[in-house]
Design a protein around this motif. Structure first.
Motif, PDB file in Angstrom:
ATOM      1  N   LYS A 143       2.566   1.187  -2.043  1.00 48.59           N
ATOM      2  CA  LYS A 143       3.090   0.228  -3.015  1.00 48.59           C
ATOM      3  C   LYS A 143       3.216  -1.151  -2.386  1.00 48.59           C
ATOM      4  CE  LYS A 143       6.992  -0.738  -6.084  1.00 48.59           C
ATOM      5  NZ  LYS A 143       8.341  -0.298  -6.532  1.00 48.59           N
ATOM      6  N   ARG A 144       2.597  -2.145  -2.994  1.00 48.66           N
ATOM      7  CA  ARG A 144       2.663  -3.515  -2.505  1.00 48.66           C
ATOM      8  C   ARG A 144       3.751  -4.265  -3.268  1.00 48.66           C
ATOM      9  NH1 ARG A 144      -2.671  -6.917  -1.239  1.00 48.66           N
ATOM     10  NH2 ARG A 144      -2.691  -5.190   0.267  1.00 48.66           N
ATOM     11  N   VAL A 145       4.668  -4.875  -2.530  1.00 49.37           N
ATOM     12  CA  VAL A 145       5.794  -5.584  -3.136  1.00 49.37           C
ATOM     13  C   VAL A 145       5.625  -7.099  -3.014  1.00 49.37           C
ATOM     14  CG1 VAL A 145       8.304  -5.909  -3.087  1.00 49.37           C
ATOM     15  CG2 VAL A 145       7.333  -3.645  -2.645  1.00 49.37           C
ATOM     16  N   VAL A 146       5.122  -7.553  -1.880  1.00 50.09           N
ATOM     17  CA  VAL A 146       4.907  -8.986  -1.617  1.00 50.09           C
ATOM     18  C   VAL A 146       3.439  -9.180  -1.277  1.00 50.09           C
ATOM     19  CG1 VAL A 146       5.464 -10.937  -0.108  1.00 50.09           C
ATOM     20  CG2 VAL A 146       7.260  -9.324  -0.788  1.00 50.09           C
ATOM     21  N   SER A 147       2.816 -10.213  -1.862  1.00 55.53           N
ATOM     22  CA  SER A 147       1.382 -10.436  -1.645  1.00 55.53           C
ATOM     23  C   SER A 147       1.102 -11.853  -1.159  1.00 55.53           C
ATOM     24  CB  SER A 147       0.603 -10.206  -2.945  1.00 55.53           C
ATOM     25  OG  SER A 147       0.750  -8.878  -3.402  1.00 55.53           O
ATOM     26  N   ASN A 148       0.250 -11.940  -0.142  1.00 51.93           N
ATOM     27  CA  ASN A 148      -0.324 -13.199   0.334  1.00 51.93           C
ATOM     28  C   ASN A 148       0.729 -14.282   0.614  1.00 51.93           C
ATOM     29  OD1 ASN A 148      -2.964 -12.118  -0.010  1.00 51.93           O
ATOM     30  ND2 ASN A 148      -2.836 -12.578  -2.201  1.00 51.93           N
ATOM     31  N   LEU A 149       1.743 -13.920   1.380  1.00 56.01           N
ATOM     32  CA  LEU A 149       2.804 -14.862   1.726  1.00 56.01           C
ATOM     33  C   LEU A 149       2.413 -15.677   2.947  1.00 56.01           C
ATOM     34  CD1 LEU A 149       5.705 -15.956   1.389  1.00 56.01           C
ATOM     35  CD2 LEU A 149       6.469 -14.091   2.877  1.00 56.01           C
ATOM     36  N   ASN A 150       2.488 -17.007   2.810  1.00 55.61           N
ATOM     37  CA  ASN A 150       2.290 -17.922   3.927  1.00 55.61           C
ATOM     38  C   ASN A 150       3.546 -18.768   4.067  1.00 55.61           C
ATOM     39  OD1 ASN A 150      -0.730 -17.781   4.866  1.00 55.61           O
ATOM     40  ND2 ASN A 150      -0.779 -17.692   2.622  1.00 55.61           N
ATOM     41  N   CYS A 199       3.081  -6.946   2.004  1.00 55.52           N
ATOM     42  CA  CYS A 199       3.879  -5.861   2.564  1.00 55.52           C
ATOM     43  C   CYS A 199       4.514  -5.044   1.443  1.00 55.52           C
ATOM     44  CB  CYS A 199       4.956  -6.391   3.509  1.00 55.52           C
ATOM     45  SG  CYS A 199       6.023  -7.673   2.811  1.00 55.52           S
ATOM     46  N   GLY A 200       4.943  -3.831   1.812  1.00 53.55           N
ATOM     47  CA  GLY A 200       5.555  -2.949   0.827  1.00 53.55           C
ATOM     48  C   GLY A 200       5.898  -1.617   1.471  1.00 53.55           C
ATOM     49  N   TYR A 201       5.820  -0.573   0.667  1.00 54.39           N
ATOM     50  CA  TYR A 201       6.244   0.750   1.118  1.00 54.39           C
ATOM     51  C   TYR A 201       5.158   1.754   0.784  1.00 54.39           C
ATOM     52  CZ  TYR A 201      10.501  -1.990   0.927  1.00 54.39           C
ATOM     53  OH  TYR A 201      11.416  -2.999   1.078  1.00 54.39           O
ATOM     54  N   ASN A 202       4.597   2.374   1.844  1.00 60.05           N
ATOM     55  CA  ASN A 202       3.455   3.284   1.688  1.00 60.05           C
ATOM     56  C   ASN A 202       2.329   2.542   0.980  1.00 60.05           C
ATOM     57  OD1 ASN A 202       4.865   5.429   2.965  1.00 60.05           O
ATOM     58  ND2 ASN A 202       5.942   5.843   1.047  1.00 60.05           N
ATOM     59  N   GLY A 243      14.787  -8.215  -7.419  1.00 60.47           N
ATOM     60  CA  GLY A 243      13.664  -7.330  -7.728  1.00 60.47           C
ATOM     61  C   GLY A 243      12.290  -7.898  -7.479  1.00 60.47           C
ATOM     62  N   ILE A 244      12.184  -9.108  -6.888  1.00 61.59           N
ATOM     63  CA  ILE A 244      10.853  -9.688  -6.674  1.00 61.59           C
ATOM     64  C   ILE A 244      10.372  -9.501  -5.231  1.00 61.59           C
ATOM     65  CG2 ILE A 244      11.174 -11.385  -8.503  1.00 61.59           C
ATOM     66  CD1 ILE A 244      11.530 -13.497  -6.255  1.00 61.59           C
ATOM     67  N   GLY A 245      11.183  -8.841  -4.402  1.00 55.00           N
ATOM     68  CA  GLY A 245      10.723  -8.551  -3.054  1.00 55.00           C
ATOM     69  C   GLY A 245      11.309  -9.430  -1.966  1.00 55.00           C
ATOM     70  N   LYS A 246      12.381 -10.151  -2.267  1.00 50.99           N
ATOM     71  CA  LYS A 246      12.953 -11.049  -1.253  1.00 50.99           C
ATOM     72  C   LYS A 246      13.471 -10.264  -0.049  1.00 50.99           C
ATOM     73  CE  LYS A 246      16.070 -13.140  -3.857  1.00 50.99           C
ATOM     74  NZ  LYS A 246      15.958 -12.285  -5.059  1.00 50.99           N
ATOM     75  N   THR A 247      14.197  -9.187  -0.296  1.00 49.71           N
ATOM     76  CA  THR A 247      14.719  -8.380   0.808  1.00 49.71           C
ATOM     77  C   THR A 247      13.585  -7.694   1.571  1.00 49.71           C
ATOM     78  OG1 THR A 247      16.825  -8.009  -0.328  1.00 49.71           O
ATOM     79  CG2 THR A 247      16.243  -6.455   1.399  1.00 49.71           C
ATOM     80  N   THR A 248      12.507  -7.368   0.899  1.00 54.50           N
ATOM     81  CA  THR A 248      11.359  -6.741   1.552  1.00 54.50           C
ATOM     82  C   THR A 248      10.777  -7.652   2.627  1.00 54.50           C
ATOM     83  OG1 THR A 248      10.821  -5.489  -0.456  1.00 54.50           O
ATOM     84  CG2 THR A 248       9.065  -5.752   1.158  1.00 54.50           C
ATOM     85  N   CYS A 254       9.370  -2.022   7.066  1.00 54.10           N
ATOM     86  CA  CYS A 254       8.456  -1.663   5.981  1.00 54.10           C
ATOM     87  C   CYS A 254       7.037  -1.960   6.449  1.00 54.10           C
ATOM     88  CB  CYS A 254       8.800  -2.405   4.685  1.00 54.10           C
ATOM     89  SG  CYS A 254       8.332  -4.141   4.661  1.00 54.10           S
ATOM     90  N   ASP A 255       6.068  -1.571   5.659  1.00 55.73           N
ATOM     91  CA  ASP A 255       4.668  -1.673   6.067  1.00 55.73           C
ATOM     92  C   ASP A 255       4.134  -3.083   5.834  1.00 55.73           C
ATOM     93  OD1 ASP A 255       4.610   1.061   6.670  1.00 55.73           O
ATOM     94  OD2 ASP A 255       4.179   1.561   4.578  1.00 55.73           O
ATOM     95  N   ILE A 256       3.579  -3.688   6.881  1.00 51.33           N
ATOM     96  CA  ILE A 256       2.813  -4.932   6.713  1.00 51.33           C
ATOM     97  C   ILE A 256       1.378  -4.509   6.452  1.00 51.33           C
ATOM     98  CG2 ILE A 256       2.082  -7.093   7.785  1.00 51.33           C
ATOM     99  CD1 ILE A 256       4.624  -6.979   9.485  1.00 51.33           C
ATOM    100  N   GLN A 257       0.968  -4.605   5.199  1.00 54.30           N
ATOM    101  CA  GLN A 257      -0.310  -4.041   4.784  1.00 54.30           C
ATOM    102  C   GLN A 257      -1.488  -4.951   5.109  1.00 54.30           C
ATOM    103  OE1 GLN A 257       1.017  -3.670   0.779  1.00 54.30           O
ATOM    104  NE2 GLN A 257       1.822  -1.589   1.043  1.00 54.30           N
ATOM    105  N   GLU A 258      -1.239  -6.259   5.060  1.00 60.02           N
ATOM    106  CA  GLU A 258      -2.272  -7.232   5.412  1.00 60.02           C
ATOM    107  C   GLU A 258      -1.600  -8.442   6.045  1.00 60.02           C
ATOM    108  OE1 GLU A 258      -4.632  -8.354   2.075  1.00 60.02           O
ATOM    109  OE2 GLU A 258      -5.372  -6.335   1.671  1.00 60.02           O
ATOM    110  N   GLY A 259      -2.363  -9.172   6.857  1.00 57.95           N
ATOM    111  CA  GLY A 259      -1.848 -10.389   7.462  1.00 57.95           C
ATOM    112  C   GLY A 259      -0.971 -10.110   8.678  1.00 57.95           C
ATOM    113  N   THR A 260      -0.400 -11.183   9.228  1.00 55.09           N
ATOM    114  CA  THR A 260       0.423 -11.059  10.426  1.00 55.09           C
ATOM    115  C   THR A 260       1.685 -11.910  10.313  1.00 55.09           C
ATOM    116  OG1 THR A 260      -0.760 -12.878  11.518  1.00 55.09           O
ATOM    117  CG2 THR A 260      -1.551 -10.638  11.950  1.00 55.09           C
ATOM    118  N   ILE A 261       2.744 -11.425  10.969  1.00 56.58           N
ATOM    119  CA  ILE A 261       3.959 -12.204  11.164  1.00 56.58           C
ATOM    120  C   ILE A 261       4.114 -12.385  12.668  1.00 56.58           C
ATOM    121  CG2 ILE A 261       6.425 -12.433  10.697  1.00 56.58           C
ATOM    122  CD1 ILE A 261       6.152 -10.258   8.569  1.00 56.58           C
ATOM    123  N   SER A 262       4.247 -13.630  13.110  1.00 57.64           N
ATOM    124  CA  SER A 262       4.336 -13.893  14.545  1.00 57.64           C
ATOM    125  C   SER A 262       5.529 -14.781  14.855  1.00 57.64           C
ATOM    126  CB  SER A 262       3.051 -14.552  15.049  1.00 57.64           C
ATOM    127  OG  SER A 262       2.813 -15.780  14.368  1.00 57.64           O
TER     128      SER A 262
END
Length: 210
Positions: A15-22, A10-13, A38-43, A52-60
Motif C-alpha cells: 500500500k502506497r501512502v505518500v508518492s513522489n515527495l521531494n 512510502c507506505g506499508y507492504n 489521513g493524508i500520510g503526514k505521520t507516515t 515503514c517501507d520506502i518503496q521508491e526514492g531515497t531519504i538522506s
C-alpha cells in the motif's frame, strides 16, 4: 546539516501512502507539512525513522542514506515527538525527560551529572522546573505534550520531528510551543512539523508544504 527527500514514495507492504515527495530541511529552518488527517503526514515521519517501507526514492542526511544508519545513528540525527496521547508513564517528569539522554549513556551505565544538568536546563527553559518531581501521568494532556518536547530536546539531535504538536494544547501552551520552535531554530536545529493548523505554521515556519 540537512535532510533530503528525493522522489520518495512510502507506505506499508504494497500500500502506497505518500508518492513522489521531494523535500529538504537545512539547519536553523522549520518546515511544516500542512493538511487534514489521513493524508500520510505521520507516515513521512515513520519513513524517516525506518518504521515503514520506502518503496521508491531515497531519504538522506548529509548525503548518507538513512537505510545505512543504525538506530543509534538515526537517534543522533532525529528526535521524534509523537501526537498527544494519554500516556500512563508512572515516572517523574525529570525521569521522562532524562529518557531523551539514553543515546548518550553507555550500556549498563547510570546517567552522569551532565545528563541531569541538561535535563534541568531544558526544564527551566520550557518553564517546567516546578513539575520536576511530579508524576507524568498526573499531568494534563497539554503539560504531557510539552514534557515530551523537552525529552526530544535533551536528546540533542540535529532535527526535531513534531507530529501534530499543538493538538492537545491550550492557547497558552500553543504560544509556548511556537516560541520553543523559534528558539530551536536559533540553536541551529532543523524542525519538521506536521499540522492541520495554518496559523501555527505561518508563525514559526519558513516553508509550508501541502
Amino acid at each position: 546539516m540537512s535532510i533530503k527527500f528525493e522522489n520518495v514514495s512510502c507506505g506499508y507492504n504494497s500500500k502506497r501512502v505518500v508518492s513522489n515527495l521531494n523535500l529538504s530541511i537545512e539547519n536553523g529552518e522549520a518546515v511544516c507539512i500542512l493538511g487534514p488527517n489521513g493524508i500520510g503526514k505521520t507516515t513521512i515521519f515513520k519513513a524517516i525513522l525506518q518504521c515503514c517501507d520506502i518503496q521508491e526514492g531515497t531519504i538522506s542526511f548529509d548525503g548518507i542514506n538513512l537505510k545505512a544508519m543504525s538506530n543509534n545513528e538515526l537517534a543522533k540525527c532525529f528526535a521524534y515527538v509523537p501526537q498527544a496521547k494519554n500516556y500512563s508513564y508512572e515516572f517523574t517528569v525529570q525521569d521522562v525527560v532524562l529518557m531523551g539522554r539514553a543515546i548518550h549513556i553507555e550500556k549498563f551505565k547510570m546517567p552522569k551529572e551532565i545528563d541531569y544538568e541538561k535535563v534541568t536546563s531544558v526544564l527551566e527553559k520550557l518553564e517546567l522546573i516546578d513539575y520536576k518531581r511530579k508524576i507524568y501521568s498526573e499531568l494534563s494532556g497539554g503539560e504531557q505534550q510539552i514534557v515530551l518536547l523537552a525529552r526530544a530536546i535533551v536528546q540533542d539531535s540535529k532535527i526535531i520531528l513534531l507530529d501534530e504538536p499543538a493538538s492537545n494544547l491550550d492557547y497558552k501552551n500553543q504560544k509556548k510551543l511556537i516560541d520553543i520552535i523559534k528558539w530551536l531554530k536559533l540553536k541551529g536545529k532543523g524542525v519538521l512539523m506536521v499540522s492541520h493548523n495554518p496559523e501555527h505554521a505561518i508563525r514559526c515556519c519558513e516553508r509550508i508544504m501541502r
